[in-house]
Design a protein around this motif. Structure first.
Motif, PDB file in Angstrom:
ATOM      1  N   ASP A  92      -1.027  -2.472  -6.069  1.00 48.27           N
ATOM      2  CA  ASP A  92      -0.423  -1.299  -5.445  1.00 48.27           C
ATOM      3  C   ASP A  92      -0.177  -1.485  -3.953  1.00 48.27           C
ATOM      4  OD1 ASP A  92      -2.993  -1.228  -4.482  1.00 48.27           O
ATOM      5  OD2 ASP A  92      -3.541   0.667  -5.443  1.00 48.27           O
ATOM      6  N   ARG A 100      -2.279  -1.673  -1.529  1.00 49.22           N
ATOM      7  CA  ARG A 100      -3.195  -0.955  -0.635  1.00 49.22           C
ATOM      8  C   ARG A 100      -4.250  -1.871  -0.021  1.00 49.22           C
ATOM      9  NH1 ARG A 100      -7.126   4.218  -2.225  1.00 49.22           N
ATOM     10  NH2 ARG A 100      -8.277   4.243  -0.231  1.00 49.22           N
ATOM     11  N   TRP A 101      -4.753  -2.827  -0.790  1.00 48.81           N
ATOM     12  CA  TRP A 101      -5.888  -3.640  -0.361  1.00 48.81           C
ATOM     13  C   TRP A 101      -5.463  -5.069  -0.057  1.00 48.81           C
ATOM     14  CZ3 TRP A 101     -10.587  -1.282   0.371  1.00 48.81           C
ATOM     15  CH2 TRP A 101     -10.737  -0.022  -0.198  1.00 48.81           C
ATOM     16  N   MET A 103       4.995  -5.254   5.147  1.00 48.32           N
ATOM     17  CA  MET A 103       4.785  -3.936   4.582  1.00 48.32           C
ATOM     18  C   MET A 103       6.006  -3.511   3.761  1.00 48.32           C
ATOM     19  SD  MET A 103       1.952  -4.053   6.015  1.00 48.32           S
ATOM     20  CE  MET A 103       1.207  -2.535   5.398  1.00 48.32           C
ATOM     21  N   HIS A 146      -6.181   1.760  12.800  1.00 48.25           N
ATOM     22  CA  HIS A 146      -5.499   2.780  11.988  1.00 48.25           C
ATOM     23  C   HIS A 146      -4.788   2.102  10.826  1.00 48.25           C
ATOM     24  CE1 HIS A 146      -1.562   1.547  13.580  1.00 48.25           C
ATOM     25  NE2 HIS A 146      -2.128   1.527  14.781  1.00 48.25           N
ATOM     26  N   GLY A 147      -4.396   2.888   9.848  1.00 52.33           N
ATOM     27  CA  GLY A 147      -3.702   2.342   8.698  1.00 52.33           C
ATOM     28  C   GLY A 147      -2.310   1.854   9.059  1.00 52.33           C
ATOM     29  N   THR A 165      -4.140   1.261   4.089  1.00 54.26           N
ATOM     30  CA  THR A 165      -3.718   2.642   4.334  1.00 54.26           C
ATOM     31  C   THR A 165      -4.704   3.394   5.227  1.00 54.26           C
ATOM     32  OG1 THR A 165      -4.832   3.506   2.360  1.00 54.26           O
ATOM     33  CG2 THR A 165      -2.586   2.674   2.089  1.00 54.26           C
ATOM     34  N   GLY A 166      -5.825   2.770   5.566  1.00 55.63           N
ATOM     35  CA  GLY A 166      -6.838   3.397   6.416  1.00 55.63           C
ATOM     36  C   GLY A 166      -7.567   2.331   7.210  1.00 55.63           C
ATOM     37  N   ASP A 207      -8.620  -1.953   3.595  1.00 54.83           N
ATOM     38  CA  ASP A 207      -7.748  -0.896   3.101  1.00 54.83           C
ATOM     39  C   ASP A 207      -6.604  -0.745   4.101  1.00 54.83           C
ATOM     40  OD1 ASP A 207      -6.465   1.352   2.208  1.00 54.83           O
ATOM     41  OD2 ASP A 207      -8.233   2.657   2.228  1.00 54.83           O
ATOM     42  N   GLY A 237       0.010   1.134   6.280  1.00 52.65           N
ATOM     43  CA  GLY A 237       0.867   1.372   5.130  1.00 52.65           C
ATOM     44  C   GLY A 237       0.451   0.504   3.956  1.00 52.65           C
ATOM     45  N   ARG A 238       1.388   0.166   3.120  1.00 58.96           N
ATOM     46  CA  ARG A 238       1.117  -0.681   1.957  1.00 58.96           C
ATOM     47  C   ARG A 238       1.885  -1.992   2.078  1.00 58.96           C
ATOM     48  NH1 ARG A 238      -1.380   2.074  -2.498  1.00 58.96           N
ATOM     49  NH2 ARG A 238      -1.669   4.279  -1.972  1.00 58.96           N
TER      50      ARG A 238
END
Length: 371
Positions: A127, A129-130, A108, A89-90, A146-147, A144, A92-93
């Motif tokens: 950002d 995310r990656w 994070m 699961h994600g 976030t996912g 990713d 976060g960033r």
């Protein structure tokens, strides 16, 4: 002024000039060190709201520095046993990643820390995310955060990239050179294409245009990100730099600033080290900063010879919206032959002032800054 300082003054009269270091240290002959930290080449940094502890290295155990740079905390402290970054699961960033006793750890934006399964963290998108992780089998995983989306890239057996990774300032594109040049469209979920190129890529702009660096200080090229066709040559003379100037190891790769137009280039002459900003749109130098000099290492007699300790040094780790960021590495007060990372410092882009923005506690060594 002599050397590069004089050249830049002549070539870029409009460029802002900042002196960010007091060169009160006497000039001494630099000697080869018995042990040195590996110069920080990847791009490196720090983040938010962590517990404070006493710092083991000199001059940095006082009050927390003032928060002068958005997103940077007063202190960064490693967790002893962080959990593994979840893959089902994600999470976060990411705000940053660091290397410590637990290996590489990603932090994070909410302060949670996760251990990363891999050889090292090679990059974080601007950002957050990656996340790009190099593995011991010579491949890379792009994740990713976030996912759950992820993809792999093949490469050499030692996990060394030809060049990159380089992220566009808006976080929508990634360039990775691992024998072939990949341009990854992060806005489209990570779809990727190959670009026919012979030159090394040193930056990718928001438009997808590639900045090529054929050789250190030999000029730049701007190329189409789809076809690889060279759109513009920028000779070294236009940069205001001589091809004969040397390039410090920690400044060997130019960095594109968050404004998507200023390319920061490091160089060195007999007077010291410099960081210059070249405006890709205007075609001229827009700013330059003398960088702090290293403080000479301690020395002691050892079995009839001489042992040299660690100098007090700073390395460029990234470009914050408020200015360039430096990683400060200094010897321990109790043992000058042991060095550690103690802080992140900011060179204010408007005033040129050098300010400590984050204090770093051991055992953190390397810090990966988004972008």
């Amino acid at each position: 002024m002599t050397g590069l300082r004089q050249l830049l003054a002549e070539e870029a009269g409009e460029a802002r000039t900042y002196d960010v270091t007091d060169r009160a240290v006497r000039v001494v002959k630099r000697r080869q060190l018995v042990t040195r930290l590996v110069p920080v080449a990847a791009a490196l940094l720090v983040v938010a709201g962590l517990l404070a502890v006493g710092l083991p290295f000199g001059g940095h155990d006082g009050p927390d520095p003032a928060p002068v740079a958005a997103g940077l905390p007063a202190r960064l402290v490693a967790e002893a046993s962080p959990p593994v970054l979840p893959g089902e699961h994600g999470a976060g960033r990411a705000a940053l990643a660091y290397s410590g006793d637990a290996g590489w750890v990603v932090v994070m934006t909410d302060g949670r820390q996760y251990r990363v399964d891999g050889l090292r963290v090679d990059g974080i998108s601007p950002d957050g995310r990656w996340l790009l992780v190099a593995r011991s089998d010579g491949t890379w995983v792009l994740r990713d955060l976030t996912g759950t989306a992820r993809q792999e890239f093949g490469g050499g057996g030692n996990g060394a990239t030809t060049a990159g990774p380089h992220w566009s300032p808006d976080g929508r594109r990634l360039v990775l050179q691992v024998g072939v040049t990949y341009l990854v469209d992060l806005a489209a979920g990570g779809s990727r294409a190959t670009v026919p190129l012979d030159d090394r890529v040193c930056a990718v702009r928001n438009s997808g245009m590639l900045v090529l660096c054929p050789a250190p200080l030999a000029g730049l090229r701007l190329a189409d990100g789809t076809t690889g066709r060279v759109l513009r040559d920028i000779p070294a003379a236009e940069l205001g730099l001589r091809p004969t100037e040397s390039v410090p190891a920690d400044l060997a790769t130019p960095m594109l600033g968050p404004d998507d137009r200023t390319l920061f280039i490091g160089t060195r002459d007999t007077a010291g080290r410099y960081l210059v900003g070249f405006d890709l749109d205007a075609g001229r130098l827009s700013e330059r900063y003398p960088l702090p000099d290293a403080i000479p290492a301690a020395e002691r007699s050892l079995n009839g010879g001489v042992e040299y300790g660690q100098p007090d040094e700073r390395y460029l780790i990234g470009i914050h919206p408020d200015g360039p960021l430096l990683l400060h590495v200094t010897p321990s007060r109790s043992d000058p032959y042991t060095a550690g990372t103690v802080s992140i410092e900011l060179i204010a882009k408007d005033t040129g002032a050098l300010t400590t923005v984050t204090q770093v506690s051991r055992p953190i060594t390397l810090i990966c800054y988004p972008g």
